[in-house]
Design a protein around this motif. Structure first.
Motif, PDB file in Angstrom:
ATOM      1  N   GLU A 174       0.820  -1.213   0.000  1.00  0.00           N
ATOM      2  CA  GLU A 174       0.000   0.000   0.000  1.00  0.00           C
ATOM      3  C   GLU A 174       0.853   1.262   0.000  1.00  0.00           C
ATOM      4  O   GLU A 174       0.447   2.282  -0.547  1.00  0.00           O
ATOM      5  N   THR A 175       2.036   1.207   0.604  1.00  0.00           N
ATOM      6  CA  THR A 175       2.883   2.403   0.693  1.00  0.00           C
ATOM      7  C   THR A 175       3.458   2.786  -0.659  1.00  0.00           C
ATOM      8  O   THR A 175       3.980   3.894  -0.812  1.00  0.00           O
ATOM      9  N   HIS A 176       3.374   1.914  -1.641  1.00  0.00           N
ATOM     10  CA  HIS A 176       3.871   2.224  -2.982  1.00  0.00           C
ATOM     11  C   HIS A 176       2.835   2.930  -3.852  1.00  0.00           C
ATOM     12  O   HIS A 176       3.144   3.293  -4.987  1.00  0.00           O
ATOM     13  N   ASN A 177       1.609   3.111  -3.351  1.00  0.00           N
ATOM     14  CA  ASN A 177       0.579   3.797  -4.134  1.00  0.00           C
ATOM     15  C   ASN A 177       1.050   5.206  -4.480  1.00  0.00           C
ATOM     16  O   ASN A 177       1.529   5.940  -3.625  1.00  0.00           O
ATOM     17  N   ASP A 178       0.898   5.591  -5.736  1.00  0.00           N
ATOM     18  CA  ASP A 178       1.263   6.942  -6.151  1.00  0.00           C
ATOM     19  C   ASP A 178       0.259   7.973  -5.656  1.00  0.00           C
ATOM     20  O   ASP A 178       0.604   9.100  -5.352  1.00  0.00           O
ATOM     21  N   SER A 179      -0.972   7.575  -5.600  1.00  0.00           N
ATOM     22  CA  SER A 179      -2.003   8.519  -5.175  1.00  0.00           C
ATOM     23  C   SER A 179      -2.472   8.182  -3.766  1.00  0.00           C
ATOM     24  O   SER A 179      -2.262   7.083  -3.270  1.00  0.00           O
ATOM     25  N   ASP A 180      -3.098   9.147  -3.150  1.00  0.00           N
ATOM     26  CA  ASP A 180      -3.668   8.926  -1.828  1.00  0.00           C
ATOM     27  C   ASP A 180      -4.999   8.210  -1.988  1.00  0.00           C
ATOM     28  O   ASP A 180      -5.991   8.793  -2.393  1.00  0.00           O
ATOM     29  N   ALA A 181      -5.005   6.913  -1.687  1.00  0.00           N
ATOM     30  CA  ALA A 181      -6.171   6.078  -1.931  1.00  0.00           C
ATOM     31  C   ALA A 181      -7.223   6.216  -0.831  1.00  0.00           C
ATOM     32  O   ALA A 181      -8.370   5.854  -1.037  1.00  0.00           O
ATOM     33  N   TYR A 182      -6.840   6.762   0.321  1.00  0.00           N
ATOM     34  CA  TYR A 182      -7.759   6.847   1.443  1.00  0.00           C
ATOM     35  C   TYR A 182      -7.934   8.312   1.834  1.00  0.00           C
ATOM     36  O   TYR A 182      -6.966   9.071   1.878  1.00  0.00           O
ATOM     37  N   SER A 183      -9.156   8.697   2.113  1.00  0.00           N
ATOM     38  CA  SER A 183      -9.410  10.081   2.508  1.00  0.00           C
ATOM     39  C   SER A 183     -10.362  10.132   3.697  1.00  0.00           C
ATOM     40  O   SER A 183     -11.249   9.292   3.849  1.00  0.00           O
ATOM     41  N   CYS A 184     -10.163  11.144   4.523  1.00  0.00           N
ATOM     42  CA  CYS A 184     -10.980  11.343   5.711  1.00  0.00           C
ATOM     43  C   CYS A 184     -12.361  11.833   5.296  1.00  0.00           C
ATOM     44  O   CYS A 184     -12.486  12.716   4.451  1.00  0.00           O
ATOM     45  N   ASP A 185     -13.399  11.258   5.891  1.00  0.00           N
ATOM     46  CA  ASP A 185     -14.756  11.661   5.529  1.00  0.00           C
ATOM     47  C   ASP A 185     -15.351  12.663   6.521  1.00  0.00           C
ATOM     48  O   ASP A 185     -16.544  12.962   6.471  1.00  0.00           O
ATOM     49  N   VAL A 186     -14.503  13.208   7.406  1.00  0.00           N
ATOM     50  CA  VAL A 186     -14.962  14.264   8.296  1.00  0.00           C
ATOM     51  C   VAL A 186     -15.075  15.552   7.474  1.00  0.00           C
ATOM     52  O   VAL A 186     -14.127  15.937   6.778  1.00  0.00           O
ATOM     53  N   GLU A 187     -16.223  16.184   7.551  1.00  0.00           N
ATOM     54  CA  GLU A 187     -16.491  17.365   6.723  1.00  0.00           C
ATOM     55  C   GLU A 187     -15.443  18.461   6.949  1.00  0.00           C
ATOM     56  O   GLU A 187     -15.135  18.825   8.073  1.00  0.00           O
ATOM     57  N   GLY A 188     -14.859  18.915   5.847  1.00  0.00           N
ATOM     58  CA  GLY A 188     -13.880  19.991   5.896  1.00  0.00           C
ATOM     59  C   GLY A 188     -12.470  19.576   6.241  1.00  0.00           C
ATOM     60  O   GLY A 188     -11.582  20.412   6.312  1.00  0.00           O
ATOM     61  N   CYS A 189     -12.220  18.296   6.442  1.00  0.00           N
ATOM     62  CA  CYS A 189     -10.893  17.861   6.874  1.00  0.00           C
ATOM     63  C   CYS A 189      -9.897  17.846   5.716  1.00  0.00           C
ATOM     64  O   CYS A 189      -8.855  18.466   5.786  1.00  0.00           O
ATOM     65  N   GLY A 190     -10.174  17.085   4.685  1.00  0.00           N
ATOM     66  CA  GLY A 190      -9.276  17.027   3.535  1.00  0.00           C
ATOM     67  C   GLY A 190      -8.057  16.135   3.701  1.00  0.00           C
ATOM     68  O   GLY A 190      -7.203  16.081   2.805  1.00  0.00           O
ATOM     69  N   PHE A 191      -7.917  15.438   4.810  1.00  0.00           N
ATOM     70  CA  PHE A 191      -6.771  14.545   5.011  1.00  0.00           C
ATOM     71  C   PHE A 191      -6.845  13.371   4.046  1.00  0.00           C
ATOM     72  O   PHE A 191      -7.897  12.769   3.859  1.00  0.00           O
ATOM     73  N   THR A 192      -5.715  13.041   3.416  1.00  0.00           N
ATOM     74  CA  THR A 192      -5.631  11.864   2.553  1.00  0.00           C
ATOM     75  C   THR A 192      -4.381  11.072   2.923  1.00  0.00           C
ATOM     76  O   THR A 192      -3.430  11.608   3.491  1.00  0.00           O
ATOM     77  N   ARG A 221      -1.942   7.286   1.787  1.00  0.00           N
ATOM     78  CA  ARG A 221      -1.707   6.145   0.908  1.00  0.00           C
ATOM     79  C   ARG A 221      -2.035   4.822   1.573  1.00  0.00           C
ATOM     80  O   ARG A 221      -2.174   3.813   0.903  1.00  0.00           O
ATOM     81  N   THR A 222      -2.132   4.811   2.914  1.00  0.00           N
ATOM     82  CA  THR A 222      -2.401   3.553   3.616  1.00  0.00           C
ATOM     83  C   THR A 222      -3.608   3.671   4.535  1.00  0.00           C
ATOM     84  O   THR A 222      -3.872   4.728   5.113  1.00  0.00           O
ATOM     85  N   LEU A 223      -4.312   2.572   4.685  1.00  0.00           N
ATOM     86  CA  LEU A 223      -5.455   2.522   5.578  1.00  0.00           C
ATOM     87  C   LEU A 223      -5.016   2.703   7.023  1.00  0.00           C
ATOM     88  O   LEU A 223      -5.700   3.339   7.827  1.00  0.00           O
ATOM     89  N   ARG A 224      -3.859   2.188   7.364  1.00  0.00           N
ATOM     90  CA  ARG A 224      -3.338   2.315   8.724  1.00  0.00           C
ATOM     91  C   ARG A 224      -3.158   3.784   9.105  1.00  0.00           C
ATOM     92  O   ARG A 224      -3.533   4.202  10.201  1.00  0.00           O
ATOM     93  N   THR A 225      -2.586   4.566   8.206  1.00  0.00           N
ATOM     94  CA  THR A 225      -2.382   5.983   8.488  1.00  0.00           C
ATOM     95  C   THR A 225      -3.714   6.701   8.638  1.00  0.00           C
ATOM     96  O   THR A 225      -3.874   7.572   9.503  1.00  0.00           O
ATOM     97  N   LEU A 226      -4.689   6.349   7.804  1.00  0.00           N
ATOM     98  CA  LEU A 226      -6.011   6.953   7.931  1.00  0.00           C
ATOM     99  C   LEU A 226      -6.633   6.616   9.284  1.00  0.00           C
ATOM    100  O   LEU A 226      -7.210   7.480   9.952  1.00  0.00           O
ATOM    101  N   ARG A 227      -6.494   5.370   9.721  1.00  0.00           N
ATOM    102  CA  ARG A 227      -7.042   4.977  11.027  1.00  0.00           C
ATOM    103  C   ARG A 227      -6.358   5.736  12.160  1.00  0.00           C
ATOM    104  O   ARG A 227      -6.999   6.139  13.125  1.00  0.00           O
ATOM    105  N   GLN A 228      -5.048   5.938  12.051  1.00  0.00           N
ATOM    106  CA  GLN A 228      -4.331   6.724  13.059  1.00  0.00           C
ATOM    107  C   GLN A 228      -4.849   8.160  13.065  1.00  0.00           C
ATOM    108  O   GLN A 228      -5.004   8.767  14.124  1.00  0.00           O
ATOM    109  N   HIS A 229      -5.130   8.695  11.879  1.00  0.00           N
ATOM    110  CA  HIS A 229      -5.683  10.038  11.761  1.00  0.00           C
ATOM    111  C   HIS A 229      -7.024  10.135  12.466  1.00  0.00           C
ATOM    112  O   HIS A 229      -7.271  11.101  13.214  1.00  0.00           O
ATOM    113  N   TYR A 230      -7.886   9.158  12.273  1.00  0.00           N
ATOM    114  CA  TYR A 230      -9.204   9.169  12.914  1.00  0.00           C
ATOM    115  C   TYR A 230      -9.095   9.183  14.436  1.00  0.00           C
ATOM    116  O   TYR A 230      -9.924   9.775  15.114  1.00  0.00           O
ATOM    117  N   LYS A 231      -8.078   8.517  14.970  1.00  0.00           N
ATOM    118  CA  LYS A 231      -7.906   8.506  16.423  1.00  0.00           C
ATOM    119  C   LYS A 231      -7.562   9.896  16.951  1.00  0.00           C
ATOM    120  O   LYS A 231      -7.861  10.221  18.084  1.00  0.00           O
TER     121      LYS A 231
END
Length: 98
Positions: free
Chosen positions: A66-84, A86-96
Motif C-alpha cells: 500500500e505504501t507504494h501507491n502513487d495517489s492517496d487512496a484513502y481520505s478522511c470523511d470528516v467534513e472539511g478535513c481534507g486529510f488523505t 496512501r495507507t489505511l493504517r495511516t487513515l485509522r491513526q488520523h481518525y484517532k
C-alpha cells in the motif's frame, strides 16, 4: 474435591506448551509454531515486487505494498478535513486524533 481440583489444574498445565527459547506459554502446538516463526526466525519468504522489501507474512506484505501507491487512496470523511493517505493504517491513526 481436592483430587478433582488437582486433576483440573494438571489438565490446564498439560494443555499448554512452552517455548524453549523464551518461556512464552502457548495453548497449542500450532500456536507455538506460529510464535517461533514470528518471534525467533529471521526467514522472510514474502517479497515485495516493487522494492527489496521482504516480510514474514502476507498481511505485512500487503500493508507494505500500500505504501507504494502513487495517489492517496484513502481520505478522511470528516467534513472539511481534507486529510488523505496512501495507507489505511495511516487513515485509522488520523481518525484517532480527529
Amino acid at each position: 474435591t481436592e483430587l478433582k481440583l488437582s486433576f483440573f489444574l494438571l489438565s490446564i498445565l498439560v494443555n499448554h506448551v512452552t517455548c524453549a527459547l523464551c518461556d512464552t506459554v502457548c495453548t497449542s502446538v500450532s500456536s507455538l509454531k506460529a510464535h517461533i516463526r514470528f518471534r525467533h526466525c529471521n526467514e522472510r519468504p514474502f517479497h515485495c515486487h516493487l522494492c527489496d522489501g521482504s516480510f514474514k507474512n502476507t498481511y505485512d506484505l500487503h500493508k507494505h505494498v500500500e505504501t507504494h501507491n502513487d495517489s492517496d487512496a484513502y481520505s478522511c470523511d470528516v467534513e472539511g478535513c481534507g486529510f488523505t493517505s496512501r495507507t489505511l493504517r495511516t487513515l485509522r491513526q488520523h481518525y484517532k486524533r480527529v
